[in-house]
Design an enzyme around this catalytic site. Structure first.
Site, PDB file in Angstrom:
ATOM      1  N   HIS A 159      -9.275   0.717   4.840  1.00  0.00           N
ATOM      2  CA  HIS A 159      -7.995   0.929   5.538  1.00  0.00           C
ATOM      3  C   HIS A 159      -8.230   1.835   6.745  1.00  0.00           C
ATOM      4  CE1 HIS A 159      -3.889   2.265   6.326  1.00  0.00           C
ATOM      5  NE2 HIS A 159      -3.520   1.162   5.737  1.00  0.00           N
ATOM      6  N   GLU A 202      -4.999  -5.298  10.595  1.00  0.00           N
ATOM      7  CA  GLU A 202      -3.951  -4.303  10.800  1.00  0.00           C
ATOM      8  C   GLU A 202      -4.198  -3.553  12.110  1.00  0.00           C
ATOM      9  OE1 GLU A 202      -2.109  -3.114   6.843  1.00  0.00           O
ATOM     10  OE2 GLU A 202      -3.949  -1.973   6.964  1.00  0.00           O
ATOM     11  N   GLY A 257       2.727   1.981  10.595  1.00  0.00           N
ATOM     12  CA  GLY A 257       3.643   3.101  10.404  1.00  0.00           C
ATOM     13  C   GLY A 257       4.385   3.525  11.659  1.00  0.00           C
ATOM     14  N   GLU A 310      -6.777   4.324   7.732  1.00  0.00           N
ATOM     15  CA  GLU A 310      -6.704   5.764   7.426  1.00  0.00           C
ATOM     16  C   GLU A 310      -8.009   6.247   6.791  1.00  0.00           C
ATOM     17  OE1 GLU A 310      -2.964   5.392   5.388  1.00  0.00           O
ATOM     18  OE2 GLU A 310      -2.093   4.831   7.325  1.00  0.00           O
ATOM     19  N   ASN A 314       0.859  -1.184   0.000  1.00  0.00           N
ATOM     20  CA  ASN A 314       0.000   0.000   0.000  1.00  0.00           C
ATOM     21  C   ASN A 314       0.891   1.229   0.000  1.00  0.00           C
ATOM     22  OD1 ASN A 314      -1.820   2.027   0.539  1.00  0.00           O
ATOM     23  ND2 ASN A 314      -2.206   1.401   2.659  1.00  0.00           N
ATOM     24  N   SER A 325       3.788  -2.394  10.210  1.00  0.00           N
ATOM     25  CA  SER A 325       5.250  -2.380  10.322  1.00  0.00           C
ATOM     26  C   SER A 325       5.900  -3.714   9.953  1.00  0.00           C
ATOM     27  CB  SER A 325       5.672  -1.924  11.720  1.00  0.00           C
ATOM     28  OG  SER A 325       5.219  -0.600  11.963  1.00  0.00           O
ATOM     29  N   LYS A 351       0.030   4.261  -0.219  1.00  0.00           N
ATOM     30  CA  LYS A 351      -0.643   5.432   0.388  1.00  0.00           C
ATOM     31  C   LYS A 351      -0.463   6.675  -0.500  1.00  0.00           C
ATOM     32  CE  LYS A 351       0.316   3.385   4.832  1.00  0.00           C
ATOM     33  NZ  LYS A 351       0.127   3.494   6.264  1.00  0.00           N
TER      34      LYS A 351
HETATM   35  C1  PEP Z   1      -0.551  -0.096   5.911  1.00  0.00           C
HETATM   36  O1  PEP Z   1      -0.603   1.054   5.535  1.00  0.00           O
HETATM   37  O2  PEP Z   1      -1.456  -0.885   5.565  1.00  0.00           O
HETATM   38  C2  PEP Z   1       0.572  -0.531   6.757  1.00  0.00           C
HETATM   39  C3  PEP Z   1       0.518  -1.704   7.313  1.00  0.00           C
HETATM   40  O3  PEP Z   1       1.613   0.360   6.912  1.00  0.00           O
HETATM   41  P1  PEP Z   1       3.093   0.054   7.538  1.00  0.00           P
HETATM   42  O4  PEP Z   1       3.561  -1.249   6.915  1.00  0.00           O
HETATM   43  O5  PEP Z   1       3.916   1.215   7.128  1.00  0.00           O
HETATM   44  O6  PEP Z   1       2.922  -0.086   9.010  1.00  0.00           O
END
Ligand code: PEP
Length: 247
Positions: free
Chosen positions: A94, A164, A170, A96, A10, A210, A12
């Protein structure tokens, strides 16, 4: 079991043509494990550009879409448009989208229903906030999110769930393989009880938060972790190592 390992990237709201050319170069060079389904999610204005440059074995996903084919919905795109430019995937729900843009469980459910009815494969995201985990509410939260997804899903062959935990996105703070496995196993049981055992046995449940080249192998060995949704690390050559976590 026959669940094909799935790794999604992703991107973003990141990138420009120059940096995207760099990602395309390392993705096309691979090598990518042929037993893993690989998808990248660029910002919508670059979807067609990325599709035209990436090898065909790598899928391209939109990061969002709306719940109808067309109309007066400024700023949005539809599954029909995603298909029209040759893509088969979309990420929906997601954290976000939920927390920055205020999308509700119900709206996400409606989007999933419409995208699946149009034939897209949906990566449907769920996950708890830090305060919810600390209050012992992880299962309550992810079960409630999943319940809405179940209500709206008519064809489970087109849905991949991404668990997630928001506190891990992040932040560099990954769920331990045991923490992730525990939630994934509970989710599979919940889906078995609320949809069917066959659906639960077959649906892929990805972990996101992460994920890195350093932790992907251990996470990927857990029996209920069927792949990853990767943010930050999907912009770097390390993403190839994550794709190959089970190789
Ligand atoms: C994501 O945006 O779905 C995500 C898991 O981000 P990150 O791997 O940067 O934590």
């Amino acid at each position: 079991m026959g669940r094909k390992f799935f790794v999604g990237g992703n991107w973003k709201l990141n990138g420009n043509k120059k940096s995207i050319d760099g990602i395309i170069e390392f993705m096309n060079a691979g090598p990518l494990n042929a037993d893993t389904e690989v998808v990248v999610g660029p910002p919508s204005c670059y979807l067609e550009y990325v599709r035209s440059k990436l090898k065909g074995n790598i899928g391209v996903a939109a990061q969002n879409c709306f719940k109808v084919p067309s109309g007066a919905f400024t700023g949005d795109i539809s599954p029909a448009m995603i298909k029209d430019i040759g893509l088969r995937y979309v990420i929906l729900g997601h954290s976000e989208r939920r927390n920055v843009f205020g999308e509700t469980d119900e709206l996400i459910g409606e989007k999933i229903e419409h995208a699946v009815s149009e034939g897209l494969i949906v990566i449907a995201c769920i996950g708890e906030k830090l305060e919810e985990r600390e209050a012992g509410k992880t299962e309550e939260v992810v079960f409630s999110q999943t319940k809405t997804i179940i209500k709206h899903t008519k064809d489970w062959s087109k849905v991949v769930i991404a668990y997630e935990p928001i506190w891990a996105i992040g932040t560099g703070k990954t769920a331990t393989p045991e923490q992730a496995q525990s939630v994934h196993a509970s989710l599979r049981k919940f889906i078995s009880e609320n949809a069917s055992k066959e659906i639960a046995d077959n649906v892929r449940i990805l972990y996101g938060g992460s994920v890195s080249a350093a932790n992907c192998k251990e996470l990927g060995q857990k029996p209920d972790i069927d792949g990853f949704l990767v943010g930050g690390a999907s912009l770097k050559p390390d993403f190839v190592k994550i794709v190959n976590a089970r190789a």
